[in-house]
Design an enzyme around this catalytic site. Sequence first.
Site, PDB file in Angstrom:
ATOM      1  CG  ASP A   5      36.825  42.980  38.106  1.00 34.24           C
ATOM      2  OD1 ASP A   5      36.604  41.914  38.692  1.00 34.24           O
ATOM      3  OD2 ASP A   5      36.008  43.498  37.413  1.00 34.24           O
TER       4      ASP A   5
ATOM      5  CD  GLU B 192      27.191  42.036  36.319  1.00 34.38           C
ATOM      6  OE1 GLU B 192      28.402  41.854  37.058  1.00 34.38           O
ATOM      7  OE2 GLU B 192      27.055  42.536  35.104  1.00 34.38           O
TER       8      GLU B 192
ATOM      9  CG  ASP C 217      36.587  42.772  34.318  1.00 34.06           C
ATOM     10  OD1 ASP C 217      35.708  43.234  34.505  1.00 34.06           O
ATOM     11  OD2 ASP C 217      36.946  41.793  33.887  1.00 34.06           O
ATOM     12  CB  SER C 218      33.158  47.435  33.668  1.00 29.87           C
ATOM     13  OG  SER C 218      33.439  48.329  34.960  1.00 29.87           O
TER      14      SER C 218
ATOM     15  CD  GLU D  56      33.755  37.992  36.014  1.00 31.38           C
ATOM     16  OE1 GLU D  56      33.430  37.069  35.141  1.00 31.38           O
ATOM     17  OE2 GLU D  56      33.501  39.212  35.618  1.00 31.38           O
TER      18      GLU D  56
ATOM     19  CE  LYS E 111      34.151  42.400  40.263  1.00 31.79           C
ATOM     20  NZ  LYS E 111      33.820  41.691  39.270  1.00 31.79           N
TER      21      LYS E 111
HETATM   22  O1  KIV Z   1      33.730  45.084  36.031  1.00 34.90           O
HETATM   23  C1  KIV Z   1      32.888  45.666  36.880  1.00 34.90           C
HETATM   24  O2  KIV Z   1      32.767  46.934  36.874  1.00 34.90           O
HETATM   25  C2  KIV Z   1      31.980  44.736  37.602  1.00 34.90           C
HETATM   26  C3  KIV Z   1      30.776  45.411  38.265  1.00 34.90           C
HETATM   27  C4  KIV Z   1      29.705  45.605  37.407  1.00 34.90           C
HETATM   28  C5  KIV Z   1      30.365  44.596  39.328  1.00 34.90           C
HETATM   29  O3  KIV Z   1      32.461  43.723  37.902  1.00 34.90           O
END
Ligand code: KIV
Length: 268
Positions: A83, A182, A44-45, A115, A113
Site C-alpha cells: 500500500d 471498500e 497501511d491499516s 487510493e 496499491k
Molecule cells: O490498508 C488496508 O489494509 C486496506 C484494505 C482495508 C483494503 O487498504
Amino acid sequence: MKLWSTAKIRESKGVCKLPCLTAYDYTCARLADAAGIPLLLVGDSLGMSVLGYPSTLPVTLDMMLHHTAAVARAARDALVVADMPFLSYQISQPEAFRNAGRFLQEAGADAVKIEGGAFRASLVATLTENGIPVLGHIGLTPQSVNVLGGYRVQGRTREAADQLVADARALAAAGAFAVVLECVPPDVAAAVTGACPVPVIGIGAGPECDGQVLVMNDLLGLSDGPPPRFVRRYAKLDAVLGEAFRAYADDVRDGAFPSPEHCYATLD
Ligand code: KIV
C-alpha cells in the site's frame, strides 16, 4: 516462479473468487501464504492494526517498506501488494514513481496499491507502463477520512454509485490489474463488479465482488475494540493469547517454569 501473478489475478475474473488478506509480518504472511491466500496486501491499516495509531495518516514510506520486506520474505506463492502511504504518491508523478519503485526494488513487492478513482488514471498508466503493477482502491478511501467526514459507507446515491462504476472502469482502462472496493452497499458493488473488466476485490461491499479482502487482525480476533460490521471473526486469538500470557506469568510467579526439562545439563 510464484503461483500467483498479476496476470493470474486478472484472469481469475469470472473464473474463481479471490480470498485476499492483509499481512504485516513474516510469521502471519508465511501462514497465510501456506494456506493458499493468493494476494497479501501490506495495507497501511498497519498504522492501526500493528502500530497503534488512530488512522492510516501517520504511516510513512519507511514503515511500509520495512513491513513489506518482511511479508515479501514469507510469500512463496502469494502476490505481495504494498500500500502506498499518505503523501507518497499525491505530490507529483515523478515522486510517486520513485516511491512505488522502491517497493519493488528494495522491499520485494510485486505491485503497489493506490487510493483514488478516475483522477488517478494517469498515475496508474505511468506506473504500469513503467513496470509497476497497480491495484486500485475506490469507495471508502481511508487516507481521505478527513475529507469524507469519517469512515462512512460510500456510493449511497445514484450519482455516487455511477461515479464508482466510472472510477473502476477508468482504473482498469489505465492498466490496474484489479480494484479494491471498500464499504459500499452490495447492489452498488454488484454494478461495479459487472462493469469492471478486472477483478473487483471487496471489503464491506457484499458477496457479489470477484474477491474479498479482510484486515488480518480483524479476522483473527485481534482488533482493538469491536470490528466493523462487515468482518467475520474466524478465530478469537485475543482470548488464546491472553490466556497463554497469564498462564506463563502464573508459572513464573509460582516457580513452575522453568522445570527440569527446560534446563541444560552440566558436562561433568
Ligand atoms: O490498508 C488496508 O489494509 C486496506 C484494505 C482495508 C483494503 O487498504
